[in-house]
Write a protein that holds these residues in place. Structure first.
Motif, short mmCIF file in Angstrom:
data_model
loop_
_atom_site.label_atom_id
_atom_site.label_comp_id
_atom_site.label_asym_id
_atom_site.label_seq_id
_atom_site.Cartn_x
_atom_site.Cartn_y
_atom_site.Cartn_z
N PHE A 123 77.78 -41.96 99.28
CA PHE A 123 77.94 -41.64 100.71
C PHE A 123 77.00 -40.51 101.09
N HIS A 127 73.70 -40.56 103.80
CA HIS A 127 73.59 -39.65 104.94
C HIS A 127 72.40 -38.68 104.78
N VAL A 130 69.19 -40.24 105.82
CA VAL A 130 69.02 -40.30 107.28
C VAL A 130 68.54 -38.94 107.80
N MET A 131 69.22 -37.89 107.37
CA MET A 131 68.90 -36.54 107.88
C MET A 131 67.52 -36.07 107.44
N VAL A 186 83.60 -32.60 99.00
CA VAL A 186 82.81 -33.19 100.10
C VAL A 186 82.44 -32.11 101.11
N VAL A 187 83.40 -31.24 101.43
CA VAL A 187 83.11 -30.16 102.37
C VAL A 187 81.99 -29.27 101.81
N CYS A 190 78.64 -31.04 102.06
CA CYS A 190 78.15 -30.97 103.45
C CYS A 190 77.58 -29.60 103.75
N ALA A 191 78.27 -28.56 103.28
CA ALA A 191 77.80 -27.19 103.51
C ALA A 191 76.43 -26.99 102.85
N GLN A 193 74.14 -29.31 102.19
CA GLN A 193 73.13 -30.05 102.96
C GLN A 193 72.85 -29.32 104.28
N HIS A 194 73.89 -28.71 104.83
CA HIS A 194 73.73 -27.95 106.07
C HIS A 194 72.78 -26.78 105.88
N THR A 197 69.16 -28.32 105.49
CA THR A 197 68.50 -28.74 106.73
C THR A 197 68.19 -27.52 107.60
#
Lengths: 375, 375
Positions: A123, A127, A130-131, A186-187, A190-191, A193-194, A197
């Motif tokens: 997953f 994502h 895409v980013m 997962v959180v 995401c952090a 990847q945040h 980016t």
């Protein structure tokens, strides 16, 4: 760990660390461990793939097609493809950790958890591609380039849901704390990847080594740590052993990322599948680059200037000068020393969680495998 | 239900259906039900918001900022904002269903499940807005327009994880089947959005009414159904009652979507907050439009021709002609009749799950609220 599946990895072999763990007693050579890891990965695929396939097959038709393509089980037109679903390192870590603390019964019991971890990994790949606008993964066009952004986002969303559904439907007593731990992970992913980016918009010299290490831990270390922790949970391990397994996976993951970043600059293109110095051409703020920039050396000043200019495609001299500046500023040495240090810490955590060297052998072999020297 | 929070809704009041359920005995007027729904929604916000806030506050800093903005609790610059977090219809359905079958203790026990459903709803809103390039939600710029696509995708990913973590950490015996059901629902929501985005590339006359109804059920009905089912699970309901509650929510959701689509064409712009005929201007394949196109009438042929040309901004005559063609081809009547039929089915399901009209009152009031006539 966006780069992971696209390259082979290299290692500054942490011999002393391995001795500290005691596992070299039954593992006298890197070749032996590499063989053990290969066997573990193959066995993992045999055990976990049916669960993964069943989960993906439960998706409604059109979304199933995107997932089957992403996993390498189908071509874009829906015809069957030669299996190309990645190395299964994370599910192998789940099963190896379960086996280390609970033997074969725990390993068998943890198959669904292993599949859940692999679903979460995929997953995030869908994502992240895409980013990051990455166009290639596992030597094929990424899902968003084939099906569009929306479908790739939706397939990723659905894989996250499938992962947590697998655990919710697993009657094993550890499935509930495992689900909570995986959701937490997962959180953190995401952090990570945040942060990644967010760094793209900032000047390289503004980025600190602590930041980029924290990013690597969250993006790469967290899921490797979580995989090991879930294996521990399924073996009924005590909380401190689960935490040590998590620490082992995290530190091994950081070692991997450091080596992966070294390969991204100095790796052999025949092995990496990418042009020489691709990360430098993209002005990527990888770990060796950020370390070099922070070095307060003349080479750091030169690197700052080089990174301030966009790379002109095909300018081999620019790549060579940039790589040399990173090396002269100490970025390469730092990354290799730091990787060895992280592997040493990983081994310490492993010996805490699994004091028996024989039982720890599978996890050690996998850690060596993901960070082994190949360039 | 992407459109939900942006508009008020209208209803062809299903009087006979309400009587069949028996709930008009203690609910003699629409005004009474509207008041009851308002009270339920306010009470829900008071109970669920602290759980939601705690979940969002547990996110790492920068991602927390995006989530706080999306929920309307902060401005883009991080300063506190007047609360604007949507109507809380889905969590209210969870609590009303729990209360209907288990009284106040079940309602209290289901607060985390209600928060989980609202987190899932908001994760889908964040992602749908990215995919649909929608620029406004709840009268504010959408998160992706403020923070960029990547951050909106990541915040959505994290909210899905928080939802399933909330259930994994809930010691209630129903939290595990609730998590499995919610994860299944996420897959269905993704499938619905997948059908929706896929339709954009197809000619309107190629799309069947069955397809667009299936899309509406997956995108809108599924989560309303799941909300009611989770409430039933937390009340310890039997499987057939949980299924009936799911059916009630699904059918009410479809009725809502039909009415929402009618408003999207003929609604009062002062109430909808959108220009007259915005859906027609966007050549949206909404339910009344697809029904009109499938009607095999001269008006359908005219509508096909109109939809074949892009709308020129500000061309009020084009909008008026298109709306008239949909109406003449029977699209408006069909949608209103279908909505009444769906509400009747909803009431049948409700009377099956909750035979006591008094106990069913809260769920009935909420269903009436989301489909009430406002234009």
């Amino acid at each position: 760990m966006t780069e992971t599946e696209r390259r082979s990895a290299a290692v500054p072999r942490p011999g002393t660390a391995a001795k500290r763990c005691g596992s070299t007693g039954n593992s006298t050579s890197g070749a032996h461990e590499a063989h053990e890891a290969t066997v573990l990965l193959e066995r993992t695929r045999a055990l976990v793939d049916p669960e993964l396939r069943a989960a993906v097959d439960s998706l409604p038709g059109s979304m199933r097609r995107i997932a089957l393509y992403h996993f390498g089980w189908q071509h874009a037109d829906g015809t069957p493809a030669a299996d190309n679903a990645g190395k299964a390192i994370r599910p192998a870590l789940v099963l190896a950790a379960a086996s280390a603390l609970g033997g074969p019964p725990a390993r068998s019991a943890a198959v669904r958890a292993a599949a859940a971890v692999e679903l979460v990994h995929n997953f995030t790949l869908l994502h992240d591609d895409v980013m990051d606008r990455d166009t290639s993964r596992r030597h094929r066009p990424t899902a968003w380039t084939v099906f569009g952004d929306a479908d790739a986002i939706l397939a990723g969303d659905a894989l996250q849901a499938l992962a947590l559904r697998l655990l919710a439907e697993d009657p094993h007593p550890s499935s509930v704390p495992a689900a909570a731990r995986l959701a937490d992970c997962v959180v953190e992913l995401c952090a990570g990847q945040h942060i990644d980016t967010g760094m793209e918009c900032r000047a390289p010299e503004e980025i600190t080594l602590d930041e980029v290490l924290a990013m690597a831990e969250a993006k790469t270390g967290a899921l490797l740590g979580c995989a090991c922790a879930l294996g521990g949970l399924y073996a009924g391990a005590q909380e401190q052993d689960v935490a040590a397994l998590d620490g082992f996976g995290r530190q091994a993951g950081l070692a991997f990322q450091l080596i992966d970043d070294v390969i991204g600059i100095w790796g052999d293109p025949r092995r990496t599948g990418k042009p020489v110095g691709a990360d430098l051409a993209a002005r990527k703020k990888s770990l060796p680059v950020v370390a070099a920039l922070a070095s307060d050396t003349p080479a750091a000043a030169e690197l700052t200037e080089l990174y301030g200019q966009p790379h002109v495609s095909g300018d081999a001299e620019d790549i060579a000068r940039t790589a040399l500046a990173v090396e002269r500023a100490g970025g390469r040495d730092w990354a290799q020393t730091e990787a060895a240090d992280r592997m040493a810490r990983a081994m310490q955590e492993l010996s805490r969680a699994v004091p028996d060297p024989e039982a720890a052998g599978g996890l050690l072999a996998l850690a060596e495998f993901v960070t082994r020297r190949t360039s």
